[in-house]
Every structure is written in C-alpha cells, then in structure tokens.
Write an enzyme that holds these catalytic residues in place. Structure first.
Site, PDB file in Angstrom:
ATOM      1  N   GLU A 173      -3.502   0.830  -9.012  1.00 19.69           N
ATOM      2  CA  GLU A 173      -2.572   2.149  -9.501  1.00 19.69           C
ATOM      3  C   GLU A 173      -1.307   0.729  -9.869  1.00 19.69           C
ATOM      4  OE1 GLU A 173      -2.967   5.017  -6.386  1.00 19.69           O
ATOM      5  OE2 GLU A 173      -1.790   3.440  -5.482  1.00 19.69           O
ATOM      6  N   SER A 215       0.877  -1.506  -0.008  1.00 19.65           N
ATOM      7  CA  SER A 215       0.059  -0.439   0.116  1.00 19.65           C
ATOM      8  C   SER A 215       0.805   1.276   0.164  1.00 19.65           C
ATOM      9  CB  SER A 215      -0.734   0.282   1.326  1.00 19.65           C
ATOM     10  OG  SER A 215      -1.559  -1.015   1.102  1.00 19.65           O
ATOM     11  N   HIS A 256      -1.406  -2.340  -7.269  1.00 16.13           N
ATOM     12  CA  HIS A 256      -1.665  -1.824  -5.944  1.00 16.13           C
ATOM     13  C   HIS A 256      -3.289  -1.379  -5.767  1.00 16.13           C
ATOM     14  CE1 HIS A 256      -2.927   1.269  -2.933  1.00 16.13           C
ATOM     15  NE2 HIS A 256      -2.674  -0.125  -2.051  1.00 16.13           N
ATOM     16  N   ASN A 274      -3.038   6.868  -1.864  1.00 14.61           N
ATOM     17  CA  ASN A 274      -3.156   6.443   0.067  1.00 14.61           C
ATOM     18  C   ASN A 274      -2.484   8.148   0.282  1.00 14.61           C
ATOM     19  OD1 ASN A 274      -4.578   4.195   0.626  1.00 14.61           O
ATOM     20  ND2 ASN A 274      -2.583   2.630   0.277  1.00 14.61           N
TER      21      ASN A 274
HETATM   22  N1  3HC Z   1     -18.812  -9.950  -2.965  1.00 11.08           N
HETATM   23  C1  3HC Z   1     -19.580  -9.084  -3.892  1.00 11.08           C
HETATM   24  N2  3HC Z   1     -20.490  -8.269  -3.751  1.00 11.08           N
HETATM   25  C2  3HC Z   1     -21.011  -8.034  -3.029  1.00 11.08           C
HETATM   26  C3  3HC Z   1     -20.319  -8.623  -1.368  1.00 11.08           C
HETATM   27  C4  3HC Z   1     -18.928  -9.275  -2.037  1.00 11.08           C
HETATM   28  N3  3HC Z   1     -18.336  -9.890  -0.825  1.00 11.08           N
HETATM   29  N4  3HC Z   1     -20.657  -8.575  -0.492  1.00 11.08           N
HETATM   30  C5  3HC Z   1     -21.487  -7.112  -0.833  1.00 11.08           C
HETATM   31  N5  3HC Z   1     -21.659  -7.116  -1.883  1.00 11.08           N
HETATM   32  C6  3HC Z   1     -21.965  -6.752  -2.836  1.00 11.08           C
HETATM   33  C7  3HC Z   1     -23.711  -6.135  -2.107  1.00 11.08           C
HETATM   34  O1  3HC Z   1     -24.577  -7.640  -2.707  1.00 11.08           O
HETATM   35  C8  3HC Z   1     -24.006  -4.963  -3.087  1.00 11.08           C
HETATM   36  O2  3HC Z   1     -24.479  -5.175  -4.475  1.00 11.08           O
HETATM   37  P1  3HC Z   1     -25.879  -4.066  -4.912  1.00 11.08           P
HETATM   38  O3  3HC Z   1     -24.922  -2.800  -5.121  1.00 11.08           O
HETATM   39  O4  3HC Z   1     -26.004  -5.062  -6.480  1.00 11.08           O
HETATM   40  O5  3HC Z   1     -27.030  -4.344  -3.906  1.00 11.08           O
HETATM   41  C9  3HC Z   1     -23.231  -4.482  -3.135  1.00 11.08           C
HETATM   42  O6  3HC Z   1     -21.686  -5.478  -2.644  1.00 11.08           O
HETATM   43  C10 3HC Z   1     -23.176  -2.921  -1.695  1.00 11.08           C
HETATM   44  O7  3HC Z   1     -23.069  -4.178  -0.519  1.00 11.08           O
HETATM   45  P2  3HC Z   1     -23.257  -3.554   0.892  1.00 11.08           P
HETATM   46  O8  3HC Z   1     -24.567  -3.032   0.806  1.00 11.08           O
HETATM   47  O9  3HC Z   1     -23.103  -4.366   2.440  1.00 11.08           O
HETATM   48  O10 3HC Z   1     -22.079  -2.532   1.415  1.00 11.08           O
HETATM   49  P3  3HC Z   1     -21.997  -0.839   0.982  1.00 11.08           P
HETATM   50  O11 3HC Z   1     -23.484  -0.156   0.336  1.00 11.08           O
HETATM   51  O12 3HC Z   1     -22.024  -0.409   2.223  1.00 11.08           O
HETATM   52  O13 3HC Z   1     -20.464  -0.933   0.360  1.00 11.08           O
HETATM   53  C11 3HC Z   1     -18.065  -0.817   0.138  1.00 11.08           C
HETATM   54  C12 3HC Z   1     -19.409  -1.649   0.874  1.00 11.08           C
HETATM   55  C13 3HC Z   1     -17.986  -0.861  -1.285  1.00 11.08           C
HETATM   56  C14 3HC Z   1     -17.124  -1.685   1.374  1.00 11.08           C
HETATM   57  C15 3HC Z   1     -18.545   0.469   0.335  1.00 11.08           C
HETATM   58  O14 3HC Z   1     -18.707   0.749   1.749  1.00 11.08           O
HETATM   59  C16 3HC Z   1     -16.947   1.014   0.181  1.00 11.08           C
HETATM   60  O15 3HC Z   1     -17.505   1.831  -1.362  1.00 11.08           O
HETATM   61  N6  3HC Z   1     -16.792   1.865   1.039  1.00 11.08           N
HETATM   62  C17 3HC Z   1     -15.213   2.219   0.652  1.00 11.08           C
HETATM   63  C18 3HC Z   1     -13.982   1.805   0.062  1.00 11.08           C
HETATM   64  C19 3HC Z   1     -12.930   2.307  -0.035  1.00 11.08           C
HETATM   65  O16 3HC Z   1     -12.518   3.577   0.324  1.00 11.08           O
HETATM   66  N7  3HC Z   1     -12.526   1.208  -0.400  1.00 11.08           N
HETATM   67  C20 3HC Z   1     -10.317   1.644  -0.037  1.00 11.08           C
HETATM   68  C21 3HC Z   1     -10.032   1.782   1.698  1.00 11.08           C
HETATM   69  S1  3HC Z   1      -7.943   2.185   1.082  1.00 11.08           S
HETATM   70  C22 3HC Z   1      -7.195   0.999   0.447  1.00 11.08           C
HETATM   71  O17 3HC Z   1      -8.058  -0.202   0.304  1.00 11.08           O
HETATM   72  C23 3HC Z   1      -5.472   0.959   0.758  1.00 11.08           C
HETATM   73  C24 3HC Z   1      -5.554  -0.145   0.886  1.00 11.08           C
HETATM   74  O18 3HC Z   1      -3.843   0.189   0.463  1.00 11.08           O
HETATM   75  C25 3HC Z   1      -4.850  -0.478   1.792  1.00 11.08           C
END
Ligand code: 3HC
Length: 388
Positions: free
Chosen positions: A156, A123, A144, A195
């Site tokens: 990335e 990351s 990434h 990040n």
């Molecule tokens: N697999 C596939 N699809 C899934 C699933 C899974 N395991 N679990 C749930 N889904 C589907 C659901 O069915 C739903 O589908 P729909 O839109 O067709 O109804 C959709 O995904 C959304 O699911 P939820 O309602 O359970 O969840 P949310 O609406 O709260 O979305 C999220 C979850 C996509 C994680 C959203 O909250 C989000 O985008 N959060 C921001 C995450 C983020 O910023 N990530 C980056 C972090 S930084 C990083 O990663 C960098 C690294 O280096 C650390």
C-alpha cells in the site's frame, strides 16, 4: 527524482518485515543497507534472507548466481548516518511506537538531502504524524508491506496530508520494479485499506475468545477446508498477538472504543504467549506450525459471517474515499492476504438480506455496534460500488 535515478535503498530495522523488504529490494537490483541497533539483530536478519534465497534457488525459482547477487547487494550498519548515506529511498520498519518512529525519522532527515524519499512501513499509524518531524514532508509517504514480505504481493502506497503526488508515483513505480502490486491509499486513515477492512474481525475474535463457547480450532478448520491460506485465529498468532494487541489499542483511540482488546488477549500479553514467534499463543506452535484440531467444526459462526464483516468495513472505506475504487479494495485484499477474492467480488453473488442478518446477529451476540450493517449492505446497493 526520476525512478531511474534510484539505485540505493536504506531499510531501517531487520526484523520480520525489515529483512524481507531488504531482500525483495536487493533481488530487484537495488543496493541495500539494512540498519539495526545491534549487529546480532542484523546477523539474524541476514540469516533469514540466506535461508529464503536458499529455498528459492533450491526450488529453481532463482539461480544460485541470482541468490549470490542479491546477497552481495546487501550491506549492514548499526550507525544510522552510515546506513542512509547516499540512499535515494529510506524505508523504516522498526517497532510500532510513535515516538520511536519520530525520533528515528528526525535523525534520518537531518542526515539526508531534502529530495530523499522517506517511507514508513507502519501497519496502522498516521503517516502525517510520523512525517511531521522531517524537513520535507512532501517527500514522506507510507509504504506498507505485508507479512511475509518475500511472499505477499501487496504494497500500500499511502499519502500523508503533506505527501506530494510525485512521491507516491515514485514509490508506486518502485513497488512494481520489486515485483509487488502497488495500491494507492488516498487518505491517511488508521489501518489504510487492508488492515482497516479486516480490523473489525479482531474485536470479534477477541469477543469469541472471551465468551469461550466456540473453540478457535472449529472456526479455523472450516475456513482452511474451504481453501483459505490460514484460519482467522491462526493468522492472529502468525502476525503476533502483541502486534494485533497494539493495533487494537491504536484503533481503540482512533476508530472506536469497541476495539479495546479483551481479557483473553490481555492474559496472553501478560504471559508473553504471543503466537508463532514465542511457540505458543492461541495455538501451540512448538512444531513451527499451528496445532489446529482439524476434526472440529461449527455452524454458529460461518465463513460467510466473516465475509459480511469485512465487506461492511470495505463499504465504509469506499465511502470515506480512502481507496481509488472498490476494485482496488478487492485487489488489495487478494494480494495482501492471499485471499481467494476480495469482499466486493465475494459478496456480489450473495443475498444482501443474509449479509445483513449475519452482521445483526454478530453485533447483538457480542455487543459490537461497529458490526452493524451499513445501509448499502441491507439494500444491496454495495453491488454497484464495484462498477464505478
Ligand atoms: N522464502 C521464500 N519462499 C518460501 C519461504 C521463504 N522463507 N518459506 C517457504 N517458502 C515457499 C515454499 O517453498 C512454498 O513454495 P511452493 O508454493 O513453490 O511450494 C511456499 O513458499 C509456501 O510455503 P509453505 O508451504 O511453507 O507455507 P504455506 O503454504 O502455509 O504458505 C503463507 C505460507 C504464504 C504465509 C500462507 O499461509 C499465507 O498466505 N498466509 C496468509 C498470510 C497473510 O495474510 N499475511 C498478511 C498478514 S497482515 C499483515 O501483514 C499486515 C501487517 O501490517 C501486520
């Protein structure tokens, strides 16, 4: 190697990132072997992939046959030689410990031909340093993914100092084949694009927690009501406070001492209250979701303040030549964080004076000089960057 020749991908690590990366690669038709140190870790990763494929087929997004086909293309191995045998690309997603990454890549490099492309999903850490142990660093790059890899669209693709353009081009094409959005990162600087531009938010949140005057719920509730997928504190818990903590320690060494995690985060680490994965962090996650008091609100720190913080760092990333364009920075933020828009687009209609005073206010209140506005914010010339 031509992109059409790529048939087999090895993924090292079956944790949150590894199993998700394996899933998207297998879904695109590649033969995938996931490697971890214990079979029980691999079984857990496979369970998560099965669960995800079940959700997708249950919603009609893929057919049952496609789900079975994806699963059928995934093998597991605890032996590293077996895992990488015949692989055209190896993607590493093991813990963020430099020595561990170097040790594993040394072993991989000794067991694959020189033209195998090796990629790390780190990351924040230096691609050049991790790749220094392999026989052919021109075939080594960063790849990434964002958490959760099965739903976040950005990858990335990062140049280390020795990485060839051909290697980055190949990974760029592979990223499109696995239905993700690739963005090139031209310089191996800590945090790359997404990040890095979100990096200063972490010491700010750490300082807010240490000050203890504004409840995280109040800040998050306002953001969520505006349509952000998660509040800023909720996202820390979601990613894992340990991951955030180690990232901040790395930035403390490489970007500025002001990234040092504060008391609150130290305590969470000691108590192993690391967020979603431990059921408790900044929030209570015992029900599987963060328990946020949505009735709270604050006007002391606003969503506009966070736009200013991210934009300010994005301007630095632009000036340092890390991204190809301001458009790429915006696209990366949208696809990597599910943000509604990138910082340049969001701020294009905002008053430079208020962006600047947001940054001055936060910088003074929390004693963080890293938040001081760049000259291009104060004079509004950041708006021209998007047009270049
Ligand atoms: N697999 C596939 N699809 C899934 C699933 C899974 N395991 N679990 C749930 N889904 C589907 C659901 O069915 C739903 O589908 P729909 O839109 O067709 O109804 C959709 O995904 C959304 O699911 P939820 O309602 O359970 O969840 P949310 O609406 O709260 O979305 C999220 C979850 C996509 C994680 C959203 O909250 C989000 O985008 N959060 C921001 C995450 C983020 O910023 N990530 C980056 C972090 S930084 C990083 O990663 C960098 C690294 O280096 C650390």
């Amino acid at each position: 190697m031509n992109v059409k020749e790529v048939k087999k991908i090895a993924v090292l690590g079956s944790g949150a990132m590894g199993h998700g990366i394996a899933q998207v690669c297998a879904a695109a038709g590649f033969e995938v072997t996931i490697r971890d140190i214990k079979q029980e870790f691999l079984d857990k990763g496979l369970d998560k992939i099965r669960e995800s494929l079940g959700i997708l087929s249950g919603k009609g997004k893929i057919t049952k046959d496609e789900a079975a086909g994806t699963l059928g293309r995934i093998k597991t191995a605890t032996d590293i030689k077996e895992a990488v045998r015949g692989a055209h690309i190896v993607i590493e997603a093991i813990p963020e410990i430099m020595d561990l990454k170097k040790t594993i890549f040394k072993e991989v490099s000794d067991n694959v031909p020189e033209d195998t492309v090796l990629a790390t999903n780190t990351s924040t850490m230096s691609i050049t340093e991790i790749g220094s142990v392999v026989r052919n660093p021109s075939r080594f790059a960063g790849m990434h993914f964002f958490n959760p890899p099965n739903r976040m669209r950005l990858v990335e693709v990062i140049f280390g100092r020795e990485t060839s353009g051909e290697t980055v081009d190949l990974l760029y094409e592979i990223t499109k084949i696995i239905k993700k959005i690739p963005v090139r990162v031209l310089k191996d600087r800590p945090g790359f694009i997404v990040n890095r531009i979100n990096g200063p938010v972490q010491p700010l949140l750490s300082a807010i927690l240490d000050e203890g005057k504004i409840k995280p719920d109040a800040i998050d509730a306002v953001q969520k009501k505006l349509g952000m997928p998660m509040g800023v504190f909720e996202l820390l818990d979601y990613v894992g406070l340990d991951i955030v903590y180690h990232g901040m320690k790395y930035y403390e060494k490489t970007l500025s001492p002001e990234y040092r995690p504060g008391r609150y985060l130290d305590e969470r680490m000691e108590k192993k209250e690391l967020g979603m994965k431990t059921g408790r962090g900044i929030y209570d996650w015992s029900s599987g979701k963060a328990l946020i008091d949505m009735t709270l609100e604050t006007s002391e720190i606003t969503p506009g303040d966070f736009i200013a913080v991210i934009l300010n760092e994005a301007v630095k990333v632009f000036k340092e030549g890390i991204a190809e364009s301001a458009q790429d920075i915006d696209q990366a933020q949208v696809a990597g964080m599910n943000a509604l828009a990138g910082p340049f687009a969001l701020a294009s209609g905002m008053d430079p004076g208020s962006l600047s005073s947001s940054l001055d206010k936060l910088s003074k209140r929390y004693g963080l000089s890293i938040l001081k506005p760049e000259p291009e914010i104060a004079d509004g010339s950041f708006k021209k960057m998007l047009k270049k």
